[in-house]
Scaffold this motif. Sequence first.
Motif, PDB file in Angstrom:
ATOM      1  N   ALA A   1      23.321  58.854  28.253  1.00 22.53           N
ATOM      2  CA  ALA A   1      22.669  57.712  28.879  1.00 22.53           C
ATOM      3  C   ALA A   1      23.082  57.644  30.342  1.00 22.53           C
ATOM      4  CB  ALA A   1      23.065  56.418  28.180  1.00 22.53           C
TER       5      ALA A   1
ATOM      6  N   VAL B   1      22.157  51.281  25.071  1.00 25.69           N
ATOM      7  CA  VAL B   1      23.026  52.408  25.405  1.00 25.69           C
ATOM      8  C   VAL B   1      24.011  52.662  24.281  1.00 25.69           C
ATOM      9  CG1 VAL B   1      24.848  53.179  26.955  1.00 25.69           C
ATOM     10  CG2 VAL B   1      22.841  52.010  27.883  1.00 25.69           C
TER      11      VAL B   1
ATOM     12  N   VAL C   1      28.019  58.084  28.488  1.00 29.12           N
ATOM     13  CA  VAL C   1      27.408  57.124  29.396  1.00 29.12           C
ATOM     14  C   VAL C   1      27.827  57.461  30.823  1.00 29.12           C
ATOM     15  CG1 VAL C   1      27.171  54.694  30.002  1.00 29.12           C
ATOM     16  CG2 VAL C   1      27.596  55.343  27.628  1.00 29.12           C
TER      17      VAL C   1
ATOM     18  N   ALA D   1      30.730  57.433  24.851  1.00 29.96           N
ATOM     19  CA  ALA D   1      30.310  56.053  24.627  1.00 29.96           C
ATOM     20  C   ALA D   1      31.279  55.310  23.721  1.00 29.96           C
ATOM     21  CB  ALA D   1      28.903  56.034  24.043  1.00 29.96           C
TER      22      ALA D   1
END
Lengths: 297, 520
Positions: B38, B206, B213, B228
């Motif tokens: 993401a 997300v 991320v 993440a």
Amino acid sequence: MTDLIVAVLRSATPLIYVTMAGVIAQRAGIWHLGLEGLMIIGAAATIIGIVLTGSLLVALLVAAVFCVLASVLLWFAIERLKANPIIAGLGLTGLGIGGSTLAAQSIFGSQASISAPFGLPQLGESFGPFAALSVLVAAMPVTVVVMWFLLRRTRFGLQLAACGEHPFAARSAGVSPPRMRLVALGIGGLLAAAGGAELAAGGLQIFAQNMTAGRGFMAFAAVVFGAAHPIGSALAALFFSVVSALGIRAQLLFGNAVPPDLLLALPYLATVFGVWLSGRLRGGAAIPSAFGELRDY
Amino acid sequence: MTGTLAPAITCHDVTVKFGDFVALSDVNLSFERGLVHAVVGQNGAGKTTLARVAAGLIRPDSGRISIDGKPLALGNVRESRKAGVELVHQSFALPPSFAIAEAMEFGADRFGPAFSSRGLRKRWSAHLKSFGIAADLSARIRDLPIETQQSVEIARALVNDASILILDEPTAVLSPSGVEALFERVRGLKKNGITVILVLHKIREVLAIADTVSVLRGGRLIAAAVPAASLTPMDLADQIVGSETGVTDADDAAALVGAAPSRHAGMRAEARSAVPVLALSKVATAPDVDGPALADVTLRVHPGEIVGVAGVEGNGQKTLVRAIAGLTAARAGAIELTGLDVTGTDLGTRRRLGLSIIPFERNSEGLSLTSSLWENWSVKRLLADPLLTFIRPAALRSDSDEAMKRWDVRYRHAGQPAGSLSGGNAQKLVFSREVDDEARLVIAAQPTRGLDVGATAFVWQALRAARDRGAGVLLISSDLDELFDISDRLIVMLSGRIVADVVPPFSLAAVGAAMTGAGA
């Protein structure tokens, strides 16, 4: 009746070639108002070429080269100088009308028209009543079908339409809209040259000042009427020619009962009607184009 | 993990400038193969720019990119696609008049250059079926529901054997269940070994889907491919927003980054009794290009309330605004403003009754970008005057100066073109014109789209202030966090009808279900 068909074919053929030039430009997103100019450049170059060189082949080549060069000039103005395509096209029309007159006068002096000793080859006796028509008339339906195939049944045609309708989509797929527009205008130049050649050397074998008389704009109207579909637009051009031929018939039949000016205006009135009708039928939304402005976001 | 393999994509010192504006500044980032990555950040953080650089649509001013360890020729879409990078744009990029099969074909190179129309459908039916697209292959893109359009876009991006798929804000136009379906598809792609890069701006999403991320803020990389699992929503919110935005309200802050549902609630009871500023009863319109016709729309907006309009885009929201503005005729039903019947009257009449509109398209409907700020500000006043009223530019200029200062528009002088303003300032200019003491009903259509966090919070405050002054506000938005945060009441539109009318506390599940017709 055969007379009428021959007359229609004769007047429709140059119009349809030029219409095809407009169709391919329109699909690439360019509202081509330079068709009139290209057509008269093609007509002038063909006749002047025949007179000066005595060779039809050279004359046609000259016409093709001039029309393609003029198209590239239009492309340059639109893509590189960021000119508005409609204004640039009108400029090309002015250039064609003025330039062809200038060329004719500077070579042959002030004459009303220039006659060539011969024109395009005719179909010949075996075609019966159509014997006097030129080979470009016979090639016209083939050209329309080829255009249909090219634009509707090949990936090239899809990419071209993407450039016209949604340039960013084309760019995102790795297709360069400027390059595609160059190709479209170039092919359009060739087609317009054929239209001009047929107009000047198909039957009459003369070039006269301003002899296209608005046919280029009529071709543009046919593009709009036919929603830039090759066959639809060709039929629209055919329709205008039929109206025109009927107008001449009516003039012969009725004589002074109907004002002759009105009859001469018929094809143009039909054009206006056609454009209005196409707007009504499609709600004005379907024509594949970035509406005159070239977007590239 | 698999340390011997080269990363799928690596950016070295990528910098992109647009004039003076630095969109990306020395970004160094590397994404491992086969994962879901993401990229988050607020509007204007550079997310889309980064995606477009990778796709070859933007040539960076400096820096390098390598794909699977091999250097990529920059600024060339063909090269990027050849290397296996495909991008799906936020506002989709397929020609609307194309049939689905044509949309597949025009960007592909795995078949011959020509086709028959049946052959074309045959070429692509298996490919589309593998994406669960059941629509007729000769259906036109413009006629597809938005979620199908997105599926077609993703299928289009995978016509050649892509190994890296970038989705730019894919959830912005989807309903909550649409987001679920999309994420399911993303997991499927991951299983097939495709590296997926998702540009997102909602923390909830997300954390639901991403393996790593990366955070961008103001063109700078704040976090680079952090796992993440190691992040909490609060960390992420801090990284996205930073400290300098001036958003003080905690619920607003949460809504801005999609971190948690808002607890704001509440229309005061006395407002209900007053005469509604807007009353639609059983309004129907003809269908137009902007979406389905309105059918049987009954809606009231009272003074002092913000009514949110939720719904997947293209379900009649635009037509609703046009009908209220008098730009689309009502075929049936009646429209009242401040208790007066205005059905069939023009926009001018309605504006005189206190209707003001923040339009969907700020840059085409809201402002004339080539006209000056003061001209843009003055049009409302000029249109209200008789046709031959004498115009005194100097007076309008100074009035507009005063109004723009009051609305905190940042500009150099009132004569500069509106196109030179940033999105947030341009929207403030629209507000300074539309929202004054005479505004009784404010229609705000996607008022925060494309704005950064600070400008978004400003717009929310302005709408609340209008409400507190006693105006009614109709807020159309596709951002449920926004709607939940500032609406006093919500209606949900589906296919030109109002299918739900809910009051706080709002439930994401219930509103989401209504958006897709599942809650009926």
